[in-house]
Design a protein around this motif. Sequence first.
Motif, PDB file in Angstrom:
ATOM      1  N   PHE A  58      51.196  -2.667 -43.358  1.00 60.66           N
ATOM      2  CA  PHE A  58      51.441  -1.228 -43.344  1.00 60.66           C
ATOM      3  C   PHE A  58      52.952  -1.035 -43.363  1.00 60.66           C
ATOM      4  O   PHE A  58      53.671  -1.660 -42.580  1.00 60.66           O
ATOM      5  CB  PHE A  58      50.885  -0.577 -42.075  1.00 60.66           C
ATOM      6  N   SER A  59      53.428  -0.155 -44.258  1.00 58.64           N
ATOM      7  CA  SER A  59      54.872   0.070 -44.368  1.00 58.64           C
ATOM      8  C   SER A  59      55.173   1.554 -44.433  1.00 58.64           C
ATOM      9  O   SER A  59      54.438   2.330 -45.064  1.00 58.64           O
ATOM     10  CB  SER A  59      55.432  -0.617 -45.616  1.00 58.64           C
ATOM     11  N   VAL A  60      56.266   1.926 -43.777  1.00 59.04           N
ATOM     12  CA  VAL A  60      56.787   3.294 -43.833  1.00 59.04           C
ATOM     13  C   VAL A  60      58.240   3.219 -44.265  1.00 59.04           C
ATOM     14  O   VAL A  60      59.017   2.423 -43.731  1.00 59.04           O
ATOM     15  CB  VAL A  60      56.663   4.002 -42.465  1.00 59.04           C
ATOM     16  N   ARG A  61      58.600   4.037 -45.270  1.00 62.75           N
ATOM     17  CA  ARG A  61      59.975   4.068 -45.769  1.00 62.75           C
ATOM     18  C   ARG A  61      60.442   5.523 -45.862  1.00 62.75           C
ATOM     19  O   ARG A  61      59.786   6.356 -46.491  1.00 62.75           O
ATOM     20  CB  ARG A  61      60.073   3.435 -47.167  1.00 62.75           C
ATOM     21  N   THR A  62      61.553   5.825 -45.218  1.00 66.16           N
ATOM     22  CA  THR A  62      62.200   7.128 -45.364  1.00 66.16           C
ATOM     23  C   THR A  62      63.701   6.890 -45.491  1.00 66.16           C
ATOM     24  O   THR A  62      64.162   5.737 -45.453  1.00 66.16           O
ATOM     25  CB  THR A  62      61.926   8.040 -44.151  1.00 66.16           C
TER      26      THR A  62
END
Length: 301
Positions: free
Chosen positions: A198-202
């Motif tokens: 699971f990855s989150v990029r901002t």
Amino acid sequence: MRFRAGIESVDTFYKIVQAVEKLQKRCVIKFTETDMHIICASDVNEGGIQVWSQIKMPSLFNDLRIQSNANNQISMSLSSEALLLALRSAAAPSTSSSAALQSVDAVMRLAKKNDQAVLSFEINGLSRNGRYVRVSHDVRIEIMKPQDVQRLSEPMCPEPDVHVLLPQLTKLRAVVERLRSLSDTIAVRANKLGRLEFSVRTDSVSCDVAWTGLSNPTMAKDGGTQEPSQASQAHDVDEMFGVLISVKSFLQFLNSHVVSTTTIACICQNHCMILYVYIGEVVDAGGVLTYYIPAMVDDSS
């Protein structure tokens, strides 16, 4: 048109409806002589998430009587919230409230009251202090015409690139709840070596969570498992396949932890994520809830 069934597994029925109600306030239920289908396919769902479930009638019901001019099939649209409330008094205390009855005998039937079609529930049981209690609920329904039911169709999806057996959904939910505060979208990736990410990029944060050592079953088109082919084993086992989806949609799916024993995720690269939530063990499952979560467009790419 006639329909009557004893509810043999009230607890499981309640949990299925509980998972569905978190997704959509109205649903379609189709009863046949062999299966019950619960469908949530409304465009109002954020992210376009849909549920197409198929549960074997003997796994939930007994003493079934069904008769109609549509090949003994009866389809209806109804409030999932009202259905949940009707089942709550009959569900096990651990799944609902302290007011739930014990030693429950529950029957549902199709009826008409004041020219309104209803799904009528008669629930008999014992209260906590041993008193006999009888409860009746009427859930308003709209009987659907066969041609309207035929217009409902499952999403068309390409052949999945990878399948992975998910960890316990309660554990995944705890992780996704933490990631929810970081972004509205989440990238889900997996490979054929049992790795899930699971990855989150901002602009301001980058976060990755990974699991390894998971199983990679090969899925048949009906959601069952089959032996992997030599071709599928021969190439790119370490290649990661991914899809960007709505965090809110993913959390709505994770509400199915109340009924899940085994869940298999299928990723169609950059297209969608298909999730099979089995009711019971895969080999002899009483049914499966199939969730479709479409990919979201990555504006940064």
